[in-house]
Scaffold this active site. Structure first.
Site, PDB file in Angstrom:
ATOM      1  N   LYS A 197       0.794  -1.241   0.000  1.00 37.58           N
ATOM      2  CA  LYS A 197       0.000   0.000   0.000  1.00 37.58           C
ATOM      3  C   LYS A 197       0.818   1.280   0.000  1.00 37.58           C
ATOM      4  CE  LYS A 197      -4.010  -1.978   2.208  1.00 37.58           C
ATOM      5  NZ  LYS A 197      -4.030  -2.744   3.441  1.00 37.58           N
ATOM      6  N   GLY A 350      11.086  -6.849   7.963  1.00 45.60           N
ATOM      7  CA  GLY A 350       9.770  -7.343   7.542  1.00 45.60           C
ATOM      8  C   GLY A 350       9.818  -8.309   6.373  1.00 45.60           C
ATOM      9  N   GLY A 373       8.382  -2.354  11.323  1.00 44.94           N
ATOM     10  CA  GLY A 373       7.804  -1.027  11.552  1.00 44.94           C
ATOM     11  C   GLY A 373       8.836  -0.023  12.063  1.00 44.94           C
TER      12      GLY A 373
HETATM   13  N1  ATP Z   1       1.383  -6.403  -7.155  1.00 50.20           N
HETATM   14  C1  ATP Z   1       0.889  -6.770  -5.984  1.00 50.20           C
HETATM   15  N2  ATP Z   1      -0.424  -6.959  -5.819  1.00 50.20           N
HETATM   16  C2  ATP Z   1      -0.927  -7.347  -4.624  1.00 50.20           C
HETATM   17  N3  ATP Z   1      -0.190  -7.540  -3.514  1.00 50.20           N
HETATM   18  C3  ATP Z   1       1.125  -7.336  -3.627  1.00 50.20           C
HETATM   19  C4  ATP Z   1       1.730  -6.953  -4.859  1.00 50.20           C
HETATM   20  N4  ATP Z   1       3.049  -6.839  -4.636  1.00 50.20           N
HETATM   21  C5  ATP Z   1       3.277  -7.151  -3.352  1.00 50.20           C
HETATM   22  N5  ATP Z   1       2.131  -7.465  -2.734  1.00 50.20           N
HETATM   23  C6  ATP Z   1       1.956  -7.935  -1.355  1.00 50.20           C
HETATM   24  O1  ATP Z   1       2.439  -6.979  -0.453  1.00 50.20           O
HETATM   25  C7  ATP Z   1       2.633  -7.635   0.782  1.00 50.20           C
HETATM   26  C8  ATP Z   1       3.693  -6.925   1.575  1.00 50.20           C
HETATM   27  O2  ATP Z   1       3.270  -5.609   1.787  1.00 50.20           O
HETATM   28  P1  ATP Z   1       3.740  -4.743   3.004  1.00 50.20           P
HETATM   29  O3  ATP Z   1       3.417  -3.330   2.681  1.00 50.20           O
HETATM   30  O4  ATP Z   1       3.228  -5.342   4.261  1.00 50.20           O
HETATM   31  O5  ATP Z   1       5.309  -4.999   2.851  1.00 50.20           O
HETATM   32  P2  ATP Z   1       6.448  -4.680   3.824  1.00 50.20           P
HETATM   33  O6  ATP Z   1       6.488  -3.227   4.077  1.00 50.20           O
HETATM   34  O7  ATP Z   1       7.697  -5.325   3.330  1.00 50.20           O
HETATM   35  O8  ATP Z   1       6.057  -5.412   5.137  1.00 50.20           O
HETATM   36  P3  ATP Z   1       6.664  -5.114   6.551  1.00 50.20           P
HETATM   37  O9  ATP Z   1       5.988  -3.877   7.073  1.00 50.20           O
HETATM   38  O10 ATP Z   1       6.366  -6.368   7.288  1.00 50.20           O
HETATM   39  O11 ATP Z   1       8.121  -4.868   6.300  1.00 50.20           O
HETATM   40  C9  ATP Z   1       3.038  -9.051   0.448  1.00 50.20           C
HETATM   41  O12 ATP Z   1       2.200  -9.919   1.168  1.00 50.20           O
HETATM   42  C10 ATP Z   1       2.799  -9.159  -1.045  1.00 50.20           C
HETATM   43  O13 ATP Z   1       2.104 -10.303  -1.417  1.00 50.20           O
HETATM   44  O1  3PG Z   2       7.613  -7.419  14.884  1.00 59.32           O
HETATM   45  C1  3PG Z   2       7.748  -6.198  15.078  1.00 59.32           C
HETATM   46  O2  3PG Z   2       7.769  -5.362  14.147  1.00 59.32           O
HETATM   47  C2  3PG Z   2       8.019  -5.740  16.478  1.00 59.32           C
HETATM   48  O3  3PG Z   2       8.289  -6.801  17.324  1.00 59.32           O
HETATM   49  C3  3PG Z   2       6.890  -4.885  16.985  1.00 59.32           C
HETATM   50  O4  3PG Z   2       5.709  -5.626  17.093  1.00 59.32           O
HETATM   51  P1  3PG Z   2       4.293  -4.863  17.140  1.00 59.32           P
HETATM   52  O5  3PG Z   2       4.047  -4.329  15.762  1.00 59.32           O
HETATM   53  O6  3PG Z   2       3.309  -5.914  17.563  1.00 59.32           O
HETATM   54  O7  3PG Z   2       4.420  -3.742  18.147  1.00 59.32           O
END
Ligand code: ATP
Ligand code: 3PG
Length: 393
Positions: A197, A350, A373
Site C-alpha cells: 500500500k 519485515g 515497523g
Molecule cells: N502487485 C501486488 N499486488 C498485490 N499484492 C502485492 C503486490 N506486490 C506485493 N504485494 C503484497 O504486499 C505484501 C507486503 O506488503 P507490506 O506493505 O506489508 O510490505 P512490507 O512493508 O515489506 O512489510 P513489513 O511492514 O512487514 O516490512 C506481500 O504480502 C505481497 O504479497
Molecule cells: O515485529 C515487530 O515489528 C516488532 O516486534 C513490533 O511488534 P508490534 O508491531 O506488535 O508492536
C-alpha cells in the site's frame, strides 16, 4: 550516537533489566525463525561475561493484556538456552513474588527471562506502576529491542525513565547503520520501495525523496503511480485516494532531480491465485480483467542495473506477491541484484528480510534490519520513543 551504550555502564554484580525483541515467528509451539534471538546474543553474552545478573524482557505477538497460552515465552527461553549453552530461568509471571524469588537465586552471569510483557494490560499503555515494577527489579536498564523501539510502552520507555538507561549492541548497530545511510550516504544512493500500500509508505517515500539519487517503486503500491500517470491498470491494487499524493511525489522527484522509476512492464494474472493464467505485458497494456502481481523482466533488468551501479541501496517491501512462486521472480531478482552489487546493502526488515532469506541471499546483505515497523519509522525520519528515552552521553 549521542545516547549511552552498553560500554558506558559498569554492570558487574548489577541487576540489568534488558528489553529485547524476541517477537519471533512460531510454528507448532516452537520458534520457527530465531534471527531476532541470534541478533540479541552479542548484548546477552557481553552482559553475562561482564558478570551482570540479566533480566530479559520481551513481547511476543499481540495478546492485548491477557494471558494467551500460545504466546508464553517458554519455547524462546529454550532456544536461547540452546544458543548460548547456558541455563535460562523462565518465570510464568511478568513481575511480583515469583520473579523476585527466581531473581534471589541467581548469581552474577545468570539469566532470567520474564513472561511475555504484553500479558500485562499496563505494558502497551506505558503504565507508570508497571514501569516501576520493572525498575524495582533492577539497577540498570538496557534496550536492545530495535524492532520495538517505535513503541512507547512500559518496558521500552517507561522503565527507561526510572533507571540509568543505555542502548544494547544490536540497538547501537541498527541506529548506526541506518543513521549513517540517511545522514551521510555514499552515492549513488538508491532506495527500492515495494509492498502492498501507498498509504503505508507515504512517510518513507517523502523522506527518501530528500536523500536519494534513485527511487525505484515496485510491488502493489506501484499501480497507484501508474494510474496517476494516466494508464489503465485493470484489477491491480489501486488506492484511489492516493492518486494525488502519487502525482505530488513524481513532481517532487522532478524538482529534486531524483531518478524516480516505476515499472515499465508487469506479470499479470487472470485471478489472484498461485495457478492463475499469466502473461507479461507492457505497463500501458494491462488488460481490463487482469491484475499485475509482479514486476516484469524489463523492469527487473532496469532495477538490477541501477542497483549494480549504486554505492548504497536500501530496500523495503517485496516487488510482487512473492508468497506465490509464480509472482516471486521480481522480488528474487531484486534480492539477487543486492547480493551481487559492490555497494553497501541494507534491508529494511519485515517481508523483504523474509524474502531475502527465502531466496538464500540474506547472508550476502551488509545489514538486514531486525525492525519492520521500527526501520520504516526510522527511515521516515521519525524519532523512535525507545531510543529517545535512553540517557544522553
Ligand atoms: N502487485 C501486488 N499486488 C498485490 N499484492 C502485492 C503486490 N506486490 C506485493 N504485494 C503484497 O504486499 C505484501 C507486503 O506488503 P507490506 O506493505 O506489508 O510490505 P512490507 O512493508 O515489506 O512489510 P513489513 O511492514 O512487514 O516490512 C506481500 O504480502 C505481497 O504479497
Ligand atoms: O515485529 C515487530 O515489528 C516488532 O516486534 C513490533 O511488534 P508490534 O508491531 O506488535 O508492536
Amino acid at each position: 550516537m549521542n545516547k549511552k551504550t552498553l560500554k558506558d555502564l559498569d554492570v558487574k554484580g548489577k541487576k540489568v533489566f534488558c528489553r529485547v525483541d524476541f517477537n519471533v515467528p512460531m510454528a507448532n509451539g516452537e520458534v520457527s525463525d530465531d534471527t531476532r534471538i541470534k541478533a540479541a546474543l552479542p548484548t546477552i553474552e557481553y552482559l553475562t561475561e561482564q558478570g551482570a545478573i540479566l533480566i530479559l524482557a520481551s513481547h511476543l505477538g499481540r495478546p492485548k493484556g491477557e494471558v494467551v497460552k500460545d504466546l508464553r515465552l517458554d519455547p524462546i527461553a529454550k532456544r536461547l538456552s540452546d544458543l548460548i549453552g547456558k541455563d535460562v530461568t523462565k518465570t510464568d509471571a511478568v513481575f511480583g513474588k515469583e520473579v523476585n524469588e527466581a531473581l534471589s537465586l541467581l548469581s552474577d552471569g545468570d539469566i532470567l527471562l520474564i513472561e511475555n510483557v504484553r500479558f500485562e494490560p499496563g505494558e502497551e499503555k506505558n503504565d507508570e506502576k508497571l514501569a516501576q515494577s520493572f525498575a524495582d527489579m533492577a539497577d540498570l536498564y538496557v534496550n536492545d529491542a530495535f524492532g520495538a523501539a517505535h513503541r512507547a510502552h512500559a518496558s521500552t520507555t517507561g522503565v527507561a525513565e526510572k533507571l540509568p538507561a543505555a542502548a544494547g549492541l544490536l540497538m547501537e548497530k541498527e541506529l548506526d547503520v541506518l543513521g549513517k545511510a540517511l545522514e551521510n550516504p555514499e552515492r549513488p544512493f538508491t532506495a527500492i520501495i515495494g509492498g502492498a500500500k501507498v498509504k503505508d509508505k507515504i512517510g518513507v517515500i517523502d523522506h527518501l525523496l530528500d536523500k536519494v539519487d534513485n527511487l525505484l517503486i515496485g510491488g502493489g503500491l506501484a499501480y497507484t503511480f501508474i494510474k496517476a500517470q494516466g494508464h489503465e491498470i485493470g484489477q491491480s491494487l489501486l488506492e484511489e485516494d492516493k492518486i494525488d499524493v502519487a502525482k505530488q511525489f513524481m513532481e517532487k522527484a522532478k524538482e529534486k532531480g531524483v531518478n524516480f522509476i516505476i515499472p515499465e512492464d508487469a506479470i499479470v494474472a487472470d485471478e489472484f491465485a498461485e495457478d492463475a493464467n499469466t502473461k507479461i505485458v507492457a505497463i500501458d497494456e494491462i488488460p481490463k480483467d487482469w491484475e499485475a502481481l509482479d514486476i516484469g523482466p524489463k523492469t527487473r533488468e532496469t532495477f538490477s542495473e541501477i542497483v549494480a551501479d549504486s554505492k548504497l541501496v536500501i530496500w523495503n517491501g517485496p516487488m510482487g506477491v512473492f508468497e506465490f512462486n509464480a509472482f516471486a521472480g521480481g522480488t528474487q531478482a531484486v534480492a539477487e541484484a543486492l547480493a551481487e552489487t559492490n555497494g553497501y546493502t541494507v534491508i529494511g526488515g519485515g517481508d523483504s528480510a523474509a524474502a531475502a532469506s527465502k531466496f538464500g541471499f540474506a547472508d550476502q546483505m551488509d545489514h538486514v534490519s531486525t525492525g519492520g515497523g521500527a526501520s520504516l519509522e526510522f527511515m521516515e525520519g521519525k524519532e523512535l520513543p525507545g531510543v529517545q528515552a535512553l540517557d544522553e552521553k
